[in-house]
Motif scaffolding. Structure first.
Motif, PDB file in Angstrom:
ATOM      1  N   THR A  17     -10.065  -3.631 -12.395  1.00 32.37           N
ATOM      2  CA  THR A  17      -9.189  -4.271 -11.405  1.00 32.37           C
ATOM      3  C   THR A  17      -9.294  -3.799  -9.711  1.00 32.37           C
ATOM      4  OG1 THR A  17      -7.644  -2.522 -11.667  1.00 32.37           O
ATOM      5  CG2 THR A  17      -7.285  -4.091 -13.207  1.00 32.37           C
ATOM      6  N   LYS A  18     -10.021  -2.580  -9.403  1.00 26.54           N
ATOM      7  CA  LYS A  18      -9.937  -2.234  -8.078  1.00 26.54           C
ATOM      8  C   LYS A  18     -11.175  -2.444  -7.385  1.00 26.54           C
ATOM      9  CE  LYS A  18      -6.527   1.481  -8.768  1.00 26.54           C
ATOM     10  NZ  LYS A  18      -6.187   2.794  -8.405  1.00 26.54           N
TER      11      LYS A  18
ATOM     12  N   VAL B  46      11.675   5.747 -14.872  1.00 34.62           N
ATOM     13  CA  VAL B  46      10.350   6.282 -14.985  1.00 34.62           C
ATOM     14  C   VAL B  46       9.677   5.901 -13.497  1.00 34.62           C
ATOM     15  CG1 VAL B  46       8.073   6.597 -15.525  1.00 34.62           C
ATOM     16  CG2 VAL B  46       9.817   6.580 -17.202  1.00 34.62           C
ATOM     17  N   LEU B  47       9.580   6.946 -12.490  1.00 31.88           N
ATOM     18  CA  LEU B  47       8.666   6.857 -11.557  1.00 31.88           C
ATOM     19  C   LEU B  47       7.379   6.830 -11.739  1.00 31.88           C
ATOM     20  CD1 LEU B  47      10.889   8.939  -8.864  1.00 31.88           C
ATOM     21  CD2 LEU B  47      10.980   6.245  -9.285  1.00 31.88           C
ATOM     22  N   ASN B  48       6.562   5.868 -11.281  1.00 34.90           N
ATOM     23  CA  ASN B  48       5.026   6.103 -11.445  1.00 34.90           C
ATOM     24  C   ASN B  48       4.435   5.751 -10.304  1.00 34.90           C
ATOM     25  OD1 ASN B  48       2.651   3.936 -12.230  1.00 34.90           O
ATOM     26  ND2 ASN B  48       2.481   6.116 -12.886  1.00 34.90           N
ATOM     27  N   SER B  49       3.411   6.564 -10.145  1.00 34.44           N
ATOM     28  CA  SER B  49       2.531   6.432  -9.072  1.00 34.44           C
ATOM     29  C   SER B  49       1.101   6.649  -9.130  1.00 34.44           C
ATOM     30  CB  SER B  49       2.759   7.404  -7.719  1.00 34.44           C
ATOM     31  OG  SER B  49       1.784   7.189  -6.656  1.00 34.44           O
ATOM     32  N   THR B  50       0.083   5.618  -8.880  1.00 32.99           N
ATOM     33  CA  THR B  50      -1.203   5.823  -9.139  1.00 32.99           C
ATOM     34  C   THR B  50      -1.758   6.775  -7.904  1.00 32.99           C
ATOM     35  OG1 THR B  50      -3.403   4.516  -9.229  1.00 32.99           O
ATOM     36  CG2 THR B  50      -1.861   3.849  -7.463  1.00 32.99           C
ATOM     37  N   TRP B  51      -2.993   7.138  -7.949  1.00 35.04           N
ATOM     38  CA  TRP B  51      -3.609   8.006  -6.893  1.00 35.04           C
ATOM     39  C   TRP B  51      -3.973   7.037  -5.662  1.00 35.04           C
ATOM     40  CZ3 TRP B  51      -8.591   8.509  -4.429  1.00 35.04           C
ATOM     41  CH2 TRP B  51      -9.429   7.642  -5.181  1.00 35.04           C
ATOM     42  N   ASN B  52      -3.499   7.337  -4.487  1.00 40.24           N
ATOM     43  CA  ASN B  52      -4.006   6.396  -3.434  1.00 40.24           C
ATOM     44  C   ASN B  52      -3.045   6.632  -2.171  1.00 40.24           C
ATOM     45  OD1 ASN B  52      -4.150   3.549  -1.561  1.00 40.24           O
ATOM     46  ND2 ASN B  52      -6.009   3.447  -3.362  1.00 40.24           N
ATOM     47  N   PRO B  53      -3.581   6.616  -0.923  1.00 40.28           N
ATOM     48  CA  PRO B  53      -2.665   6.599  -0.034  1.00 40.28           C
ATOM     49  C   PRO B  53      -1.500   5.676   0.024  1.00 40.28           C
ATOM     50  CG  PRO B  53      -4.765   7.119   0.805  1.00 40.28           C
ATOM     51  CD  PRO B  53      -4.993   6.537  -0.513  1.00 40.28           C
ATOM     52  N   GLU B  54      -1.928   4.318  -0.415  1.00 39.63           N
ATOM     53  CA  GLU B  54      -1.011   3.490  -0.412  1.00 39.63           C
ATOM     54  C   GLU B  54      -0.281   3.293  -1.782  1.00 39.63           C
ATOM     55  OE1 GLU B  54      -1.402   1.506   2.031  1.00 39.63           O
ATOM     56  OE2 GLU B  54      -3.123   2.610   2.954  1.00 39.63           O
ATOM     57  N   GLY B  55      -0.310   4.029  -2.750  1.00 38.63           N
ATOM     58  CA  GLY B  55       0.733   4.366  -3.782  1.00 38.63           C
ATOM     59  C   GLY B  55       1.967   4.930  -3.353  1.00 38.63           C
ATOM     60  N   LEU B  56       2.978   4.692  -4.721  1.00 34.16           N
ATOM     61  CA  LEU B  56       4.424   5.339  -4.196  1.00 34.16           C
ATOM     62  C   LEU B  56       4.235   6.882  -3.752  1.00 34.16           C
ATOM     63  CD1 LEU B  56       7.364   5.257  -4.641  1.00 34.16           C
ATOM     64  CD2 LEU B  56       6.924   5.722  -6.833  1.00 34.16           C
ATOM     65  N   PHE B  57       3.418   7.684  -4.354  1.00 32.04           N
ATOM     66  CA  PHE B  57       3.271   9.027  -3.820  1.00 32.04           C
ATOM     67  C   PHE B  57       2.519   9.281  -2.576  1.00 32.04           C
ATOM     68  CE2 PHE B  57       2.072  13.693  -4.146  1.00 32.04           C
ATOM     69  CZ  PHE B  57       3.141  14.122  -4.589  1.00 32.04           C
TER      70      PHE B  57
ATOM     71  N   GLY C 132       7.336   1.437  -9.878  1.00 28.31           N
ATOM     72  CA  GLY C 132       5.836   1.795 -10.061  1.00 28.31           C
ATOM     73  C   GLY C 132       5.238   1.276  -8.936  1.00 28.31           C
ATOM     74  N   ASP C 133       3.873   1.051  -8.970  1.00 28.23           N
ATOM     75  CA  ASP C 133       3.163   0.388  -7.769  1.00 28.23           C
ATOM     76  C   ASP C 133       2.004  -0.389  -8.428  1.00 28.23           C
ATOM     77  OD1 ASP C 133       1.368   2.308  -8.637  1.00 28.23           O
ATOM     78  OD2 ASP C 133       1.789   3.772  -7.053  1.00 28.23           O
ATOM     79  N   PHE C 134       0.752  -0.461  -7.794  1.00 30.64           N
ATOM     80  CA  PHE C 134      -0.452  -1.197  -8.249  1.00 30.64           C
ATOM     81  C   PHE C 134      -1.201  -0.710  -9.290  1.00 30.64           C
ATOM     82  CE2 PHE C 134      -1.255   0.720  -4.412  1.00 30.64           C
ATOM     83  CZ  PHE C 134      -2.441   1.345  -4.427  1.00 30.64           C
ATOM     84  N   GLY C 135      -0.755   0.426  -9.893  1.00 27.23           N
ATOM     85  CA  GLY C 135      -1.581   1.162 -10.821  1.00 27.23           C
ATOM     86  C   GLY C 135      -1.505   0.509 -12.202  1.00 27.23           C
ATOM     87  N   ALA C 136      -2.495   1.035 -13.161  1.00 27.92           N
ATOM     88  CA  ALA C 136      -2.446   0.697 -14.538  1.00 27.92           C
ATOM     89  C   ALA C 136      -1.037   0.968 -15.264  1.00 27.92           C
ATOM     90  CB  ALA C 136      -3.610   1.374 -15.229  1.00 27.92           C
ATOM     91  N   VAL C 137      -0.472   2.101 -14.950  1.00 28.33           N
ATOM     92  CA  VAL C 137       0.674   2.137 -15.728  1.00 28.33           C
ATOM     93  C   VAL C 137       1.674   1.226 -15.838  1.00 28.33           C
ATOM     94  CG1 VAL C 137       2.618   4.107 -16.099  1.00 28.33           C
ATOM     95  CG2 VAL C 137       0.196   4.688 -15.747  1.00 28.33           C
TER      96      VAL C 137
ATOM     97  N   LEU D 246       8.478  -2.852  -8.186  1.00 28.26           N
ATOM     98  CA  LEU D 246       7.232  -2.309  -7.458  1.00 28.26           C
ATOM     99  C   LEU D 246       7.933  -1.769  -6.120  1.00 28.26           C
ATOM    100  CD1 LEU D 246       4.402  -4.980  -7.828  1.00 28.26           C
ATOM    101  CD2 LEU D 246       4.938  -2.736  -9.281  1.00 28.26           C
ATOM    102  N   THR D 247       7.029  -0.538  -5.784  1.00 27.38           N
ATOM    103  CA  THR D 247       7.424   0.086  -4.585  1.00 27.38           C
ATOM    104  C   THR D 247       6.232  -0.070  -3.545  1.00 27.38           C
ATOM    105  OG1 THR D 247       6.788   2.181  -5.247  1.00 27.38           O
ATOM    106  CG2 THR D 247       8.930   1.664  -5.683  1.00 27.38           C
ATOM    107  N   ALA D 248       5.112  -0.368  -4.038  1.00 32.00           N
ATOM    108  CA  ALA D 248       3.967  -0.756  -3.186  1.00 32.00           C
ATOM    109  C   ALA D 248       3.015  -1.578  -3.888  1.00 32.00           C
ATOM    110  CB  ALA D 248       3.218   0.653  -2.989  1.00 32.00           C
ATOM    111  N   ASP D 249       2.375  -2.376  -3.245  1.00 30.06           N
ATOM    112  CA  ASP D 249       1.495  -3.565  -3.754  1.00 30.06           C
ATOM    113  C   ASP D 249       0.109  -3.438  -3.847  1.00 30.06           C
ATOM    114  OD1 ASP D 249       0.547  -4.349  -1.156  1.00 30.06           O
ATOM    115  OD2 ASP D 249       1.919  -5.946  -1.025  1.00 30.06           O
ATOM    116  N   GLY D 250      -0.558  -2.651  -2.825  1.00 24.90           N
ATOM    117  CA  GLY D 250      -1.971  -2.445  -2.965  1.00 24.90           C
ATOM    118  C   GLY D 250      -2.756  -3.612  -3.096  1.00 24.90           C
ATOM    119  N   THR D 251      -2.358  -4.725  -2.251  1.00 25.50           N
ATOM    120  CA  THR D 251      -3.210  -5.878  -2.462  1.00 25.50           C
ATOM    121  C   THR D 251      -4.854  -5.708  -1.892  1.00 25.50           C
ATOM    122  OG1 THR D 251      -2.203  -6.538  -0.322  1.00 25.50           O
ATOM    123  CG2 THR D 251      -1.386  -7.424  -2.271  1.00 25.50           C
TER     124      THR D 251
END
Length: 632
Positions: free
Chosen positions: A121-122, A250-261, A338-343, A356-361
């Motif tokens: 996807t990325k 459940v709060l979920n974040s992918t690894w990325n500066p643009e992710g929730l975390f 969550g955000d744009f991660g797989a979870v 969603l809290t971030a879209d990562g388009t």
């Protein structure tokens, strides 16, 4: 990660035939890039169980920037570990990787690669790849050794960190589905490219037709394990300490500066969101957990993650094991932030509401189903009141069939298809027993412990007490207030202000002297405190009131009767119907909530008769009857 292990001599290596107890017909090498990709390889190990013809081996490429945690995971596998140099020089019949990191094209054997997420996807340019003269041969080795396909901008010597396309904001190639990743030196090197859905094959055909012959549609083992575990959702919830009637967010974040975390893109949502969730979501109605990408967990270090989230953890946030328990948490969830991660996409595929809290388009392949989901999924406004958004996100949710349809085209069949693919590459007949994956394990029971001061609001009507507790002052709070503080609060001064002091422990804990001695000591040490509460179990506690004596409290597990006070409480908090949230089915609340209810009831003039009394604590999650009896 530590020093690379020494070359092994058994069951492979120089003269290994002299030392092995069994000879085998095939060798299978699991290629670990980092903990993230290794998690997918763990799904596959059972496909080789009980086959005495196959020797499993494992190696780590060492090419990822995220090396922390890899050694522990390899130790957990307890398979013979080859140093990367030895792995490249050892002939194998099959190598399996869930990443494109490392010098995979130098492996001596058939290679199968599958995604470590929800398909491919990325967008990610291949580090160190630039224009080269035709026929120039293999890449320089040192350039390869520094690349990390999971770190945007990592590159080999002399690189500036981002490709011209990336600098210009161009589209960039899709990781795992583009010539940059699949055609080193202009020709395919992967013998089996595992895809989970035909749409991935269609995207592959458009941009890299040369790799299509190696593509194999074999489903998603990660998702199949979750599908198989769906009947055990309630067990997973209890393991996480979620009580009946509570909602798990459940709060979920992918690894990325643009992710929730992350704090990239000029936004930094999480530090402000966490305390507001603790203040605005009533403690007895909501349970909050965090599932963080392994690259966050191991990139910054588990100790640093716990340090950053210390206040949130004291407020009740549960940190979920990012390798072994995240799927169970996802199955248990009522809502994912969550955000744009797989979870987030897996959650949607399971039918769970997602905000969603971030879209990562900018980092997603626009043609990937995940990108379409991100474009249309509802958003959380972190600046607006949170409770109405969370409640609405759950109650207004209507599952979208698209994510489940695109995660895999063959749900429940990945074990069968993957084993067939692997054994075909090894040119070995499959075992006669049906292929199967390991069931998801039941996580250890982890009750929630909140050590932050709790602001408690109550309202009594007869023997019914409405209780709302939170780690903060939520807007629109109602009722008479008192402060309940755990003895292990971070700030000891809070104990001098507490109306109620609590702690958890075994009744026979010699360090505390038992409930009677501890409660008496607390009232002696803290003159302002009116009530001391010793929680002895999941549904029991001992309460000593300065003015009224000592009592034993225990949940009444018999079916209760819904009362006017309980119905009114749910109407005010917007917490859904009693049938939905567990009203009238017996008590299942935190015993400390019973104690706060008793504290308020006694303050309102209640008297405990000699035969005891049954009170009802009402939360948004329902009615919780508990018995109060005099003790000693």
């Amino acid at each position: 990660m530590g020093p690379e292990p020494l070359a092994i001599r058994v069951p492979v290596g120089e003269g290994s035939h002299r030392w092995t107890s069994r000879s085998t017909r095939r060798r299978v090498l699991l290629v670990v890039h980092n903990v993230t990709s290794a998690g997918r390889l763990l799904d596959l190990v059972p496909l080789f169980h009980d086959d005495f013809r196959v020797q499993l081996l494992v190696t780590s490429t060492g090419s990822s920037a995220f090396q922390d945690g890899v050694r522990d995971l390899l130790h957990e596998l307890q398979l013979p570990e080859l140093p990367w140099e030895q792995a490249l020089s050892t002939p194998v019949d099959l190598a399996i990787s869930a990443s494109f990191g490392g010098e995979l094209d130098l492996i001596q054997g058939n290679l199968s690669v599958l995604s470590h997420g929800v398909g491919y996807t990325k967008k990610l340019a291949k580090p160190g790849a630039g224009s080269r003269e035709p026929g120039a041969g293999s890449r320089e080795r040192e350039a390869r050794e520094t690349q990390d396909p999971q770190v945007p901008g990592s590159a080999g010597p002399g690189a500036r960190g981002r490709t011209p396309d990336a600098e210009a904001g161009g589209p960039g190639p899709t990781f795992g589905l583009s010539p940059e990743w699949l055609l080193p030196d202009g020709r395919p090197f992967v013998d089996g490219l595992v895809l989970s859905h035909p749409e991935q094959l269609e995207r592959l055909a458009r941009v890299c037709a040369e790799a299509v012959p190696s593509a194999v549609l074999a489903g998603d083992p990660c998702y199949d394990r979750m599908l198989a575990a769906r009947p055990y959702r309630d067990r997973f919830r209890r393991a996480l300490g979620v009580r009946r009637g509570q909602r798990l967010v459940v709060l979920n974040s992918t690894w990325n500066p643009e992710g929730l975390f992350g704090n990239g893109g000029g936004r930094d949502v999480l530090p402000g969101l966490l305390p507001r969730l603790a203040a605005e979501l009533p403690l007895d109605d909501y349970h909050v957990a965090a599932v963080l990408h392994p690259n966050i967990w191991y990139g910054h270090g588990p100790g640093q993650i716990r340090a950053w989230l210390d206040r949130a953890r004291r407020d009740g946030l549960a940190l979920i094991d990012p390798v072994h328990a995240w799927r169970q948490a996802l199955l248990a969830a009522d809502l994912v932030l969550g955000d744009f991660g797989a979870v987030s996409y897996y959650a949607a595929a399971l039918g769970t509401p997602v905000l969603l809290t971030a879209d990562g388009t900018d980092v997603l392949d626009a043609e990937a189903p995940l990108a379409d989901f991100v474009r249309h999924a509802p958003r959380l406004d972190p600046h607006a009141p949170l409770l109405p958004q969370v409640a609405r996100g759950i109650e207004a949710h209507r599952p979208d069939p698209a994510p489940a349809g695109f995660v895999t085209s063959v749900p429940g069949r990945s074990a069968e298809l993957l084993r067939g693919h692997f054994y075909a590459l090894m040119d070995l007949p499959e075992p006669t027993a049906a292929a199967s994956l390991e069931p998801l394990a039941l996580p250890p029971y982890t009750p929630r412990t909140v050590t932050s001061p709790l602001h408690v609001r109550t309202r009594a009507e007869g023997t019914d007490i409405v209780v709302e507790r939170s780690a903060g002052h939520p807007p629109g709070a109602f009722g008479d207030a008192h402060l309940a503080v755990h003895e292990e609060t971070r700030r000891p001064g809070d104990l001098d202000l507490a109306d109620v002091i609590t702690r958890d422990g075994r009744a026979d804990d010699p360090r505390l002297g038992g409930p009677g001695a501890w409660t008496a000591e607390v009232l002696r040490l803290h003159p302002h405190c009116a009530t001391a509460v010793y929680v002895t179990g999941p549904d029991t506690c001992v309460v000593r009131s300065r003015a009224h004596g000592t009592f034993r409290l225990a949940a009444e597990t018999r079916a209760g009767v819904e009362t006017r006070a309980g119905a009114g409480a749910r109407a005010e908090t917007g917490a859904g119907t009693g049938a939905e949230r567990g009203a009238g089915v017996g008590a299942d609340a935190d015993p400390a909530a019973y104690a706060s209810a008793l504290h308020a009831w006694l303050a309102y003039g209640g008297k405990v008769p000699a035969r005891g009394v049954v009170l009802r604590a009402h939360t948004g999650g329902g009615s919780h009857p508990f018995r109060v009896e005099a003790s000693g």
